[in-house]
Write a protein that holds these residues in place. Sequence first.
Motif, PDB file in Angstrom:
ATOM      1  N   VAL A 123      40.802  20.037  41.420  1.00  0.00           N
ATOM      2  CA  VAL A 123      39.456  20.604  41.561  1.00  0.00           C
ATOM      3  C   VAL A 123      39.418  21.922  42.318  1.00  0.00           C
ATOM      4  O   VAL A 123      38.374  22.579  42.369  1.00  0.00           O
ATOM      5  CB  VAL A 123      38.510  19.590  42.250  1.00  0.00           C
ATOM      6  N   GLU A 124      40.539  22.334  42.888  1.00  0.00           N
ATOM      7  CA  GLU A 124      40.559  23.514  43.762  1.00  0.00           C
ATOM      8  C   GLU A 124      39.913  24.762  43.159  1.00  0.00           C
ATOM      9  O   GLU A 124      39.178  25.477  43.848  1.00  0.00           O
ATOM     10  CB  GLU A 124      42.003  23.823  44.178  1.00  0.00           C
ATOM     11  N   PRO A 125      40.154  25.065  41.879  1.00  0.00           N
ATOM     12  CA  PRO A 125      39.548  26.292  41.334  1.00  0.00           C
ATOM     13  C   PRO A 125      38.034  26.203  41.139  1.00  0.00           C
ATOM     14  O   PRO A 125      37.395  27.217  40.869  1.00  0.00           O
ATOM     15  CB  PRO A 125      40.247  26.451  39.972  1.00  0.00           C
ATOM     16  N   TYR A 126      37.470  25.008  41.278  1.00  0.00           N
ATOM     17  CA  TYR A 126      36.082  24.799  40.861  1.00  0.00           C
ATOM     18  C   TYR A 126      35.137  24.394  41.987  1.00  0.00           C
ATOM     19  O   TYR A 126      33.940  24.242  41.745  1.00  0.00           O
ATOM     20  CB  TYR A 126      36.040  23.724  39.762  1.00  0.00           C
ATOM     21  N   VAL A 127      35.672  24.200  43.184  1.00  0.00           N
ATOM     22  CA  VAL A 127      34.827  23.749  44.292  1.00  0.00           C
ATOM     23  C   VAL A 127      35.065  24.623  45.516  1.00  0.00           C
ATOM     24  O   VAL A 127      36.024  25.393  45.581  1.00  0.00           O
ATOM     25  CB  VAL A 127      35.108  22.269  44.655  1.00  0.00           C
ATOM     26  N   PRO A 220      33.965  25.569  34.076  1.00  0.00           N
ATOM     27  CA  PRO A 220      34.335  26.750  33.283  1.00  0.00           C
ATOM     28  C   PRO A 220      33.708  26.704  31.892  1.00  0.00           C
ATOM     29  O   PRO A 220      33.662  25.643  31.259  1.00  0.00           O
ATOM     30  CB  PRO A 220      35.863  26.653  33.209  1.00  0.00           C
ATOM     31  N   LYS A 221      33.254  27.840  31.432  1.00  0.00           N
ATOM     32  CA  LYS A 221      32.586  27.892  30.127  1.00  0.00           C
ATOM     33  C   LYS A 221      33.538  27.535  28.996  1.00  0.00           C
ATOM     34  O   LYS A 221      33.117  27.051  27.941  1.00  0.00           O
ATOM     35  CB  LYS A 221      31.968  29.271  29.900  1.00  0.00           C
ATOM     36  N   LEU A 224      37.193  22.442  30.864  1.00  0.00           N
ATOM     37  CA  LEU A 224      38.295  22.122  31.767  1.00  0.00           C
ATOM     38  C   LEU A 224      39.587  21.954  30.971  1.00  0.00           C
ATOM     39  O   LEU A 224      39.663  21.173  30.029  1.00  0.00           O
ATOM     40  CB  LEU A 224      37.984  20.836  32.544  1.00  0.00           C
ATOM     41  N   GLY A 225      40.588  22.716  31.376  1.00  0.00           N
ATOM     42  CA  GLY A 225      41.865  22.696  30.682  1.00  0.00           C
ATOM     43  C   GLY A 225      42.112  23.929  29.839  1.00  0.00           C
ATOM     44  O   GLY A 225      43.247  24.179  29.425  1.00  0.00           O
ATOM     45  N   PHE A 226      41.067  24.714  29.612  1.00  0.00           N
ATOM     46  CA  PHE A 226      41.206  25.846  28.692  1.00  0.00           C
ATOM     47  C   PHE A 226      40.738  27.165  29.304  1.00  0.00           C
ATOM     48  O   PHE A 226      40.455  28.122  28.588  1.00  0.00           O
ATOM     49  CB  PHE A 226      40.438  25.555  27.403  1.00  0.00           C
ATOM     50  N   PRO A 230      44.664  27.784  37.742  1.00  0.00           N
ATOM     51  CA  PRO A 230      45.942  27.225  38.201  1.00  0.00           C
ATOM     52  C   PRO A 230      46.099  25.728  37.942  1.00  0.00           C
ATOM     53  O   PRO A 230      47.222  25.218  37.954  1.00  0.00           O
ATOM     54  CB  PRO A 230      45.933  27.518  39.711  1.00  0.00           C
ATOM     55  N   SER A 231      44.992  25.016  37.720  1.00  0.00           N
ATOM     56  CA  SER A 231      45.099  23.581  37.457  1.00  0.00           C
ATOM     57  C   SER A 231      44.712  23.208  36.029  1.00  0.00           C
ATOM     58  O   SER A 231      44.624  22.024  35.707  1.00  0.00           O
ATOM     59  CB  SER A 231      44.223  22.788  38.440  1.00  0.00           C
ATOM     60  N   ALA A 232      44.510  24.203  35.174  1.00  0.00           N
ATOM     61  CA  ALA A 232      44.083  23.915  33.800  1.00  0.00           C
ATOM     62  C   ALA A 232      45.064  22.986  33.091  1.00  0.00           C
ATOM     63  O   ALA A 232      44.664  22.100  32.331  1.00  0.00           O
ATOM     64  CB  ALA A 232      43.916  25.217  33.017  1.00  0.00           C
ATOM     65  N   HIS A 233      46.360  23.186  33.355  1.00  0.00           N
ATOM     66  CA  HIS A 233      47.368  22.360  32.675  1.00  0.00           C
ATOM     67  C   HIS A 233      47.232  20.888  33.050  1.00  0.00           C
ATOM     68  O   HIS A 233      47.550  20.004  32.247  1.00  0.00           O
ATOM     69  CB  HIS A 233      48.770  22.860  33.029  1.00  0.00           C
TER      70      HIS A 233
END
Length: 245
Positions: A123-127, A220-221, A224-226, A230-233
């Motif tokens: 969750v780091e990139p999103y919170v 993310p528009k 999640l994953g795309f 850094p954590s999308a994978h």
Amino acid sequence: MTSLERAEAAEHAMSQELDRIVVKSVIYTSGERDPRQPLSPQQSQGRLYMMGDDPRLPRMPEKPTLFDFFKYRFGPSTHVLQSARLAKKNGLDEKIVLACLLHDISVMGFIRGDHGYWGAQLVEPYVDEEVSWAIRHHQVLRFFADESYGYKYPDSYIRLFGADYQPEPHIQEAYRRAREHKWYETCRLITVNDLYAFDPNVRVELEEFTDVVGRHFRQPKEGLGFDQSPSAHMWRTMNHPTKYL
């Protein structure tokens, strides 16, 4: 035949019905089998290996949201929903409510061991940084009582790990550092609302937290994953957990 062998036999029978071959990652079987040993050869019989959607799983939306993962990839979420509601009921800041909602998502959908660290990375990139820090360190604080917050060492840990269990040195060192951190209280409040959120008779709906997530989780528009974060994978791995590569 061992329980693992029975499970693998059943899974093999199911996989034979698929158009694609599924091979489990080593981490899923290590311990049940020696990871140094070669895997049993797969009889392809002209089939290809799984490289996309697994038909045994619900298909995810093209641009999956956090709630989509709760609905289609995470295990039962009663505990984290109760924890988040308890934090909300206790009048805590919405960031702490969100942290309570997300603190165990690695257990629910990814990896159990060191789940606080994995969950924080997810969750780091999103919170807010405070939220991810608290999720990471609840992994550590849960092993240490703090009477000033009404948190005692859980009785369940004695049942699960034994009365003589002692946290490993790296956990004790992480606790020492966390104890002096400016966000210690945020993390401690996760453990407080975690401890008392195990009531099988209380039902909480995910939608109760739509507004909190909307305000404090940067969806993310692209889905999640795309989004190339850094954590999308990691989100892609949960989306497609049986991909060969």
